[in-house]
Motif scaffolding. Sequence first.
Motif, PDB file in Angstrom:
ATOM      1  N   THR A  35       8.252  -1.899 -65.627  1.00  0.00           N
ATOM      2  CA  THR A  35       7.658  -2.243 -64.729  1.00  0.00           C
ATOM      3  C   THR A  35       8.306  -2.017 -63.216  1.00  0.00           C
ATOM      4  N   VAL A  36       7.458  -1.468 -62.323  1.00  0.00           N
ATOM      5  CA  VAL A  36       8.278  -0.880 -60.980  1.00  0.00           C
ATOM      6  C   VAL A  36       7.676  -1.825 -59.806  1.00  0.00           C
ATOM      7  N   ASP A  37       8.711  -2.344 -59.330  1.00  0.00           N
ATOM      8  CA  ASP A  37       8.533  -2.976 -58.060  1.00  0.00           C
ATOM      9  C   ASP A  37       9.002  -2.324 -56.860  1.00  0.00           C
ATOM     10  N   VAL A  38       8.120  -2.134 -55.977  1.00  0.00           N
ATOM     11  CA  VAL A  38       8.330  -1.282 -54.618  1.00  0.00           C
ATOM     12  C   VAL A  38       8.183  -1.885 -53.570  1.00  0.00           C
ATOM     13  N   ARG A  39       9.083  -1.655 -52.619  1.00  0.00           N
ATOM     14  CA  ARG A  39       9.127  -2.618 -51.276  1.00  0.00           C
ATOM     15  C   ARG A  39       9.314  -1.262 -50.169  1.00  0.00           C
ATOM     16  N   LEU A  40       8.123  -1.182 -49.348  1.00  0.00           N
ATOM     17  CA  LEU A  40       8.342  -0.371 -48.365  1.00  0.00           C
ATOM     18  C   LEU A  40       8.006  -1.081 -46.893  1.00  0.00           C
TER      19      LEU A  40
END
Length: 460
Positions: free
Chosen positions: A171-176
């Motif tokens: 799973t991919v958890d992205v913070r921008l």
Amino acid sequence: MATQTSLTFLGAVDTVTGSRFLLESDGTRVLVDAGLYQGLAVHRRRNWEPLPVDPRTIDHVLLTHAHLDHTGYLPRLVRDGFAGRVTCTRTTAELAAIVLRDSAHLQQEDARYANTAGFSKHHPALPLYGDHDVERALALIDPVELDTDVALAPGVGVRLARAGHILGSATVDVRLGESHASFSGDLGRPRHPLLRPPEDPPVADTLVVESTYGDRAHPAPDPDQLADAICRTVERGGSVLVPAFAVDRTELVLLELRRLMGEGRIPEVPVFVDSPMALAALEVYRRAAARGAPELRREARALMADLDVGVQGVHDPESSMRLNRPGRPSIVISASGMASGGRVLHHLAHQLPERRNTVLLTGYQTDGTRGRQLAEGARQVKIHGRYVPVRAEVVALTGFSVHADARETLEWLGRAPRPPRTLYVVHGEPASAAALAREISVELGWTAVVPSYGERVLVG
């Protein structure tokens, strides 16, 4: 004033293939998955259409796992100008190298065959990309460890967690900046024979979840279904053809065949793996077991050591063609799993017309593929420009799926620390996605939306 982050759905909408999700924030563009469309022509044509965003302006690509519908567009992206960083797990990088090289090879071979046979609508027929594009794409991959916070750029971070679908899947958890989006990729099942189950969802403002089996539950495995089909076929002097995904599915089929032969439940007939890609992927699984990869169940590490004992690998086309000559019954495992390309097509062309043979389908068959046509009882299928009659027995096995079903997905979502502001349901046929969104809304009380192709929404 905080910078707004947007999410655009460029794939895996109204279909289960072509996963591509674009995050944009303060001039940074991140593409989650770069998948190839498969199945219906209306979807496959999107592989050839210009991406709605210039690939040269994409800064990062994040891959959830190595399957073609999540990685297969990457070489085309590079061919069209992408030169950024590609982030994935170490094992996804190993498997993606195998999958993408095979994809380029098959496309080039199919184009040559189409030009020679004259059945293509395009003159000349061309591959979507070639070997050189694949090698350039692979050079951009920068593997990272699971459960590790990785800074891609100032204000841009990612964390990969175990998804339990295939080896390396995440799973991919992205913070921008202040925004936080999480993507399930393809979720595995709680009791995968080789892999540990998915880790729980993280806290996220926006959650994107797959829905391959969003409108159904997997039936309880029938321990006799595979054995009975093989025994029936051998008794009538036929051979068994298993179209199987080279990554993960071949390993699971071999594991079950070894168990059934060891218990004396099926006859000891030759087993051939006619897929260089599957044989290469098997080595990746064995190396992962040898180094004690934490994704693998502890008991599975020992099983992987001798999984291919008694199995004959087929490496060259001449040996592959010899498998279709009349002889003693055998079991042939060949890619692709949905019969959309590869060596399995030549086996189908030879074996489908004979009533003594059996074709075993071992996984989800996307709409528009030959596998789907066979599963739905087609009396003929088109292979290399010619229609082939279907007289062989066709059996759709129920025990090999490595996708979470609707109930398993709901249970996974229910373990989230808190509800997301919005959940988007993707990677499913329309009825499947709509059913899962409805169940999430009713059972969890979340805002669950099925997005449309090209739709752009705000994150956070």
